[in-house]
Enzyme design. Structure first.
Site, PDB file in Angstrom:
ATOM      1  N   HIS A  81       0.859  -1.193   0.000  1.00  0.00           N
ATOM      2  CA  HIS A  81       0.000   0.000   0.000  1.00  0.00           C
ATOM      3  C   HIS A  81       0.895   1.242   0.000  1.00  0.00           C
ATOM      4  CE1 HIS A  81       0.912   0.279   4.255  1.00  0.00           C
ATOM      5  NE2 HIS A  81       0.476  -0.961   4.435  1.00  0.00           N
ATOM      6  N   HIS A 121       4.132   1.380   2.008  1.00  0.00           N
ATOM      7  CA  HIS A 121       5.309   0.701   1.457  1.00  0.00           C
ATOM      8  C   HIS A 121       5.967   1.561   0.376  1.00  0.00           C
ATOM      9  CE1 HIS A 121       2.868  -2.853   2.860  1.00  0.00           C
ATOM     10  NE2 HIS A 121       4.036  -3.123   3.408  1.00  0.00           N
ATOM     11  N   SER A 130      -4.160  -0.738   5.590  1.00  0.00           N
ATOM     12  CA  SER A 130      -5.056  -1.565   4.772  1.00  0.00           C
ATOM     13  C   SER A 130      -6.362  -1.837   5.521  1.00  0.00           C
ATOM     14  CB  SER A 130      -4.356  -2.869   4.386  1.00  0.00           C
ATOM     15  OG  SER A 130      -3.631  -3.358   5.476  1.00  0.00           O
TER      16      SER A 130
END
Ligand code: PAF
Length: 279
Positions: free
Chosen positions: A34, A37, A186
């Protein structure tokens, strides 16, 4: 972008970079990437000539086999994201390549791994340091980037890196936030619209703690708890206020940076946030 499925292949690619004196930045991940990262990748790119990302769902950091099996995976999407982000090499090793048959070596920060979140997830941080030490060894980077969102993980890795004298600079990358201040995760998609709005109370309570400009953990705890209590949809699940480097309880007279680690539940979804404050 080169995709390596074995450690040996990855070592060869990285050795060629080293021969031309290019520096290497490592971004270890467990995949299902996501924005957070991608912020790690961007930071690594700004600090090193080449970036290697690892995708490895590390079995030793999961308590229950069911959690490991349920861990989401989407390799094709991850690879497309990493290519678009300008990553040079992706290592996606098999479990047997990371943990060879008969493997018996662990790496553990014996104090830091077993406090705070480590108390409720026994063995978790030992699994993290065991795999990160191996990933450091496989890739031998100059720098390695980790998110500040998992603050205890970051400090545990810093301590392991220092104790084992890896010649690697550990870079902590600030939390990526939505425009309204909610830390990206997330899990945010699982929030109802009402809980999504209510979740702003996490960053608001940390702002309130920063405003009181106190190093007294009781004052900070009270400010945060009272702010969270103004939001009926929020249930405070965890609040740790510790010395930022050692994660020890704050002793009277302590004047260094303070880390606040917060977990709050909204309709069954647990959200985390953290802040380091320096007075
Ligand atoms: O933060 C993670 O994704 C993992 O704990 C890490 C650092 C990649 C080790 O498996």
């Amino acid at each position: 972008m080169q995709v390596c499925r074995t450690v040996a292949e990855c070592r060869d690619v990285l050795a060629a970079y080293r021969q031309t004196s290019e520096t290497i930045g490592l971004v270890p991940t467990m995949g299902f990437l996501h924005e957070g990262h991608l912020a790690l990748v961007a930071e690594a790119k700004s600090r090193a000539d080449r970036v290697v990302t690892t995708i490895f769902v590390n079995p030793t950091q999961f308590g229950e086999a069911a959690d490991l099996d349920a861990y989401p995976r989407d390799e094709a999407r991850d690879l497309a994201m990493l290519e678009a982000a300008g990553v040079d090499v992706v290592l996606i090793p098999e479990v047997a390549d990371v943990y060879p048959e008969g493997d018996e070596t662990i790496v553990e920060t014996t104090r830091m791994a077993n406090m705070l979140h480590g108390k409720v997830r026994p063995g978790h941080f030992r699994g993290v340091t065991t795999v990160v030490a191996r990933l450091f060894n496989f890739t031998q980077p100059d720098i390695a980037c980790f998110g500040e969102k998992d603050y205890q993980q970051l400090q545990v890795i810093r301590r392991m890196n220092r104790d084992l004298a890896f010649p690697i600079e550990i870079v902590g990358v600030p939390i990526v936030r939505e425009a309204d201040g909610l830390a990206m995760s997330s899990r945010n998609v699982r929030l109802s619209p009402e809980d999504r709005a209510a979740a702003l109370i996490l960053s608001q309570s940390l702002d309130a703690a920063e405003r009181v400009k106190s190093s007294d953990p009781d004052t900070l705890r009270e400010t945060i708890s009272q702010t969270i209590a103004t939001e009926p949809r929020a249930t405070l699940r965890g609040l740790d206020i510790v010395e930022a480097e050692t994660l020890n309880d704050i002793q009277s007279g302590y004047a260094g940076p303070i880390a606040i680690m917060l977990s709050v539940e909204f309709g069954g979804v647990l959200l985390l946030d953290q802040r380091v404050i320096t007075l």
